[in-house]
Design a protein around this motif. Structure first.
Motif, PDB file in Angstrom:
ATOM      1  N   LEU A 157       0.826  -1.208   0.000  1.00  0.00           N
ATOM      2  CA  LEU A 157       0.000   0.000   0.000  1.00  0.00           C
ATOM      3  C   LEU A 157       0.860   1.258   0.000  1.00  0.00           C
ATOM      4  O   LEU A 157       0.375   2.349  -0.316  1.00  0.00           O
ATOM      5  N   SER A 158       2.143   1.120   0.329  1.00  0.00           N
ATOM      6  CA  SER A 158       3.013   2.275   0.572  1.00  0.00           C
ATOM      7  C   SER A 158       3.880   2.630  -0.626  1.00  0.00           C
ATOM      8  O   SER A 158       4.778   3.456  -0.507  1.00  0.00           O
ATOM      9  N   LYS A 159       3.617   2.023  -1.778  1.00  0.00           N
ATOM     10  CA  LYS A 159       4.379   2.381  -2.981  1.00  0.00           C
ATOM     11  C   LYS A 159       3.479   3.243  -3.864  1.00  0.00           C
ATOM     12  O   LYS A 159       3.088   4.327  -3.460  1.00  0.00           O
ATOM     13  N   GLY A 160       3.143   2.804  -5.061  1.00  0.00           N
ATOM     14  CA  GLY A 160       2.375   3.639  -5.960  1.00  0.00           C
ATOM     15  C   GLY A 160       1.023   4.066  -5.427  1.00  0.00           C
ATOM     16  O   GLY A 160       0.493   5.107  -5.819  1.00  0.00           O
ATOM     17  N   LEU A 161       0.459   3.286  -4.506  1.00  0.00           N
ATOM     18  CA  LEU A 161      -0.858   3.627  -3.976  1.00  0.00           C
ATOM     19  C   LEU A 161      -0.796   4.757  -2.958  1.00  0.00           C
ATOM     20  O   LEU A 161      -1.822   5.357  -2.632  1.00  0.00           O
ATOM     21  N   GLY A 162       0.386   5.020  -2.401  1.00  0.00           N
ATOM     22  CA  GLY A 162       0.580   6.250  -1.648  1.00  0.00           C
ATOM     23  C   GLY A 162       0.372   6.227  -0.149  1.00  0.00           C
ATOM     24  O   GLY A 162       0.456   7.276   0.490  1.00  0.00           O
ATOM     25  N   ALA A 163       0.082   5.086   0.461  1.00  0.00           N
ATOM     26  CA  ALA A 163      -0.063   5.051   1.918  1.00  0.00           C
ATOM     27  C   ALA A 163       1.292   5.236   2.592  1.00  0.00           C
ATOM     28  O   ALA A 163       2.328   4.920   2.008  1.00  0.00           O
ATOM     29  N   PRO A 164       1.316   5.735   3.822  1.00  0.00           N
ATOM     30  CA  PRO A 164       2.600   5.931   4.493  1.00  0.00           C
ATOM     31  C   PRO A 164       3.263   4.639   4.960  1.00  0.00           C
ATOM     32  O   PRO A 164       4.485   4.595   5.086  1.00  0.00           O
ATOM     33  N   VAL A 165       2.472   3.611   5.222  1.00  0.00           N
ATOM     34  CA  VAL A 165       3.000   2.362   5.792  1.00  0.00           C
ATOM     35  C   VAL A 165       2.107   1.205   5.370  1.00  0.00           C
ATOM     36  O   VAL A 165       0.886   1.368   5.282  1.00  0.00           O
ATOM     37  N   GLY A 166       2.708   0.047   5.121  1.00  0.00           N
ATOM     38  CA  GLY A 166       1.927  -1.175   5.139  1.00  0.00           C
ATOM     39  C   GLY A 166       1.778  -1.955   3.856  1.00  0.00           C
ATOM     40  O   GLY A 166       1.809  -1.417   2.750  1.00  0.00           O
ATOM     41  N   SER A 167       1.614  -3.255   4.041  1.00  0.00           N
ATOM     42  CA  SER A 167       1.319  -4.213   2.984  1.00  0.00           C
ATOM     43  C   SER A 167       0.293  -5.203   3.506  1.00  0.00           C
ATOM     44  O   SER A 167       0.156  -5.387   4.718  1.00  0.00           O
ATOM     45  N   VAL A 168      -0.392  -5.864   2.576  1.00  0.00           N
ATOM     46  CA  VAL A 168      -1.378  -6.878   2.941  1.00  0.00           C
ATOM     47  C   VAL A 168      -0.987  -8.189   2.279  1.00  0.00           C
ATOM     48  O   VAL A 168      -0.688  -8.220   1.076  1.00  0.00           O
ATOM     49  N   LEU A 169      -0.977  -9.255   3.050  1.00  0.00           N
ATOM     50  CA  LEU A 169      -0.771 -10.602   2.518  1.00  0.00           C
ATOM     51  C   LEU A 169      -2.131 -11.255   2.366  1.00  0.00           C
ATOM     52  O   LEU A 169      -2.951 -11.218   3.297  1.00  0.00           O
ATOM     53  N   LEU A 170      -2.369 -11.866   1.204  1.00  0.00           N
ATOM     54  CA  LEU A 170      -3.677 -12.427   0.889  1.00  0.00           C
ATOM     55  C   LEU A 170      -3.559 -13.887   0.528  1.00  0.00           C
ATOM     56  O   LEU A 170      -2.582 -14.328  -0.071  1.00  0.00           O
ATOM     57  N   GLY A 171      -4.597 -14.661   0.915  1.00  0.00           N
ATOM     58  CA  GLY A 171      -4.604 -16.080   0.606  1.00  0.00           C
ATOM     59  C   GLY A 171      -5.850 -16.738   1.161  1.00  0.00           C
ATOM     60  O   GLY A 171      -6.839 -16.062   1.484  1.00  0.00           O
ATOM     61  N   SER A 172      -5.807 -18.052   1.294  1.00  0.00           N
ATOM     62  CA  SER A 172      -6.928 -18.776   1.885  1.00  0.00           C
ATOM     63  C   SER A 172      -6.987 -18.516   3.384  1.00  0.00           C
ATOM     64  O   SER A 172      -6.017 -18.037   3.996  1.00  0.00           O
ATOM     65  N   ARG A 173      -8.100 -18.849   4.003  1.00  0.00           N
ATOM     66  CA  ARG A 173      -8.214 -18.673   5.459  1.00  0.00           C
ATOM     67  C   ARG A 173      -7.166 -19.504   6.190  1.00  0.00           C
ATOM     68  O   ARG A 173      -6.566 -19.045   7.169  1.00  0.00           O
ATOM     69  N   ALA A 174      -6.945 -20.734   5.722  1.00  0.00           N
ATOM     70  CA  ALA A 174      -5.955 -21.597   6.369  1.00  0.00           C
ATOM     71  C   ALA A 174      -4.549 -21.016   6.229  1.00  0.00           C
ATOM     72  O   ALA A 174      -3.754 -21.026   7.180  1.00  0.00           O
ATOM     73  N   PHE A 175      -4.227 -20.490   5.050  1.00  0.00           N
ATOM     74  CA  PHE A 175      -2.916 -19.882   4.826  1.00  0.00           C
ATOM     75  C   PHE A 175      -2.725 -18.673   5.739  1.00  0.00           C
ATOM     76  O   PHE A 175      -1.677 -18.517   6.382  1.00  0.00           O
ATOM     77  N   ILE A 176      -3.721 -17.810   5.828  1.00  0.00           N
ATOM     78  CA  ILE A 176      -3.602 -16.608   6.657  1.00  0.00           C
ATOM     79  C   ILE A 176      -3.532 -16.970   8.138  1.00  0.00           C
ATOM     80  O   ILE A 176      -2.838 -16.310   8.924  1.00  0.00           O
ATOM     81  N   ALA A 177      -4.212 -18.039   8.537  1.00  0.00           N
ATOM     82  CA  ALA A 177      -4.098 -18.482   9.933  1.00  0.00           C
ATOM     83  C   ALA A 177      -2.652 -18.849  10.258  1.00  0.00           C
ATOM     84  O   ALA A 177      -2.135 -18.508  11.329  1.00  0.00           O
ATOM     85  N   GLY A 178      -1.996 -19.528   9.328  1.00  0.00           N
ATOM     86  CA  GLY A 178      -0.585 -19.842   9.527  1.00  0.00           C
ATOM     87  C   GLY A 178       0.289 -18.602   9.506  1.00  0.00           C
ATOM     88  O   GLY A 178       1.280 -18.501  10.246  1.00  0.00           O
ATOM     89  N   ALA A 179      -0.074 -17.643   8.661  1.00  0.00           N
ATOM     90  CA  ALA A 179       0.706 -16.414   8.540  1.00  0.00           C
ATOM     91  C   ALA A 179       0.686 -15.603   9.837  1.00  0.00           C
ATOM     92  O   ALA A 179       1.651 -14.906  10.153  1.00  0.00           O
ATOM     93  N   HIS A 180      -0.418 -15.684  10.592  1.00  0.00           N
ATOM     94  CA  HIS A 180      -0.521 -14.947  11.858  1.00  0.00           C
ATOM     95  C   HIS A 180       0.647 -15.271  12.781  1.00  0.00           C
ATOM     96  O   HIS A 180       1.229 -14.378  13.410  1.00  0.00           O
ATOM     97  N   ARG A 181       0.978 -16.532  12.873  1.00  0.00           N
ATOM     98  CA  ARG A 181       2.053 -16.945  13.781  1.00  0.00           C
ATOM     99  C   ARG A 181       3.384 -16.338  13.360  1.00  0.00           C
ATOM    100  O   ARG A 181       4.132 -15.812  14.194  1.00  0.00           O
TER     101      ARG A 181
END
Length: 345
Positions: free
Chosen positions: A208-232
């Motif tokens: 979000l902080s490159k061409g879209l212009g936000a000051p900070v941050g990115s989002v990781l996207l995937g299945s619910r199971a994948f994101i549950a693992g990503a939390h850890r």
């Protein structure tokens, strides 16, 4: 009698080092000030949750996870998708190797396997040939692509290439990740909805902080199971930001308003490329597909230092290579002045 408190004027500053240098817009600042917040480690920040859900809907995924940076989202994806001792198949020059400080080895215990990628575009058959199954070699754990490809000049991966690599991934049973730091630029350049790119992947990292212009941050996207693992793994890397809704509020504005601004960045990049060529510097116009321009400039650091003294900032990446990156806070007027500085006027 002279004014004892004369008005201060800011020195000219045309910052083309990166599209990460933008500052929050007034709309973003207002949204940040008014954001509803909670503890995101407990998944209780309503603004973070809204950002994650909106990004997931936009790109066609089940879930998303907000993090401080694209390096973190990429490296968390690698950690979830792989096991120690495996290889990550990626295009030569990929950000996950070149500019993420060996994190795939240090954190996940995996190593890269590079595929040739002229102008940032790998051949799906080259990806297939890179896959390792022998007991005598590190096995392949995942495939990662980058769109747009930063080091190749902000180049776009054609949709048929994405489909071809997806087919290889399916046939070989490997997860396919997209370092989509600037995938919105790729979508704008191809005139397609972002999900037409994202649908080929098991996971996507969106900055979000490159061409879209936000000051900070990115989002990781995937299945619910994948994101549950990503939390850890996010927590392990120190990415639990608690009341992060203040940041997510700006991210929402970037996600909603930023994509419409990208075509103008691309137009200005082409204009800058032609100006550089007019000043006698070499530019491969075939690589100027989005918001970046790489130019061959002898004594690159000395030249960029001289330009900086006049208010034009650009990144000397090698002894004879300079990168310029356009963003929404570079107006046509600032671009004209940049071209004048480059031309020595």
């Amino acid at each position: 009698m002279s004014d004892p408190h004369p008005a201060r004027t800011e020195p000219l500053r045309i910052d083309l080092r990166s599209d990460t240098v933008t500052t929050p817009t007034p709309h973003m600042r207002q949204a940040m000030a008014e954001a509803l917040v909670g503890d995101d480690v407990y998944a209780e920040d309503p603004t973070v949750n809204e950002l994650q859900q909106e990004a997931a809907r936009l790109l066609g995924f089940e879930a998303g996870l907000f993090m401080p940076s694209g390096t973190m989202t990429n490296q968390v994806a690698i950690a979830v998708h792989t096991q120690r001792g495996q290889e990550v198949i990626c295009a030569e020059g990929s950000h996950i190797y070149e500019w993420e400080l060996g994190m795939m080895a240090a954190f996940s215990g995996v190593v890269p396997r590079f595929v040739e990628a002229p102008r940032g575009v790998p051949d799906p058959e080259g990806v297939r040939r890179a896959i390792r199954r022998s007991i005598h070699q590190s096995p392949s754990g995942m495939i990662s692509l980058e769109d747009t490809h930063n080091k190749a000049g902000g180049t776009v991966l054609p949709l048929d290439v994405l489909a071809g690599v997806r087919e290889v991934a399916d046939q070989e049973g490997l997860p396919l990740h997209l370092d989509g730091a600037r995938m919105m630029n790729a979508a704008a350049a191809q005139g397609v909805a972002p999900r037409e790119i994202a649908r080929h992947f098991d996971s996507v990292s969106l900055c979000l902080s490159k061409g879209l212009g936000a000051p900070v941050g990115s989002v990781l996207l995937g299945s619910r199971a994948f994101i549950a693992g990503a939390h850890r793994y996010r927590k392990m890397m120190g990415g639990g930001m608690r009341q992060a809704g203040i940041l997510a509020a700006a991210g929402l504005i970037a996600l909603r308003e930023g994509p419409a601004l990208l075509p103008e960045d691309h137009r200005r990049a082409r204009e800058l490329a032609h100006a550089l060529m007019g000043a006698g510097y070499a530019v491969d116009l075939d690589t100027v597909q989005t918001n970046m321009v790489y130019a061959t400039i002898p004594q690159a650091q000395a030249k960029s230092d001289a330009w900086a003294a006049q208010g034009l900032l650009a990144n000397a990446l090698d002894v004879d290579r300079v990168r310029f990156v356009l963003h929404h806070q570079i107006s046509d007027e600032l671009l004209v002045r940049a071209t004048e500085i480059i031309a020595g006027k």
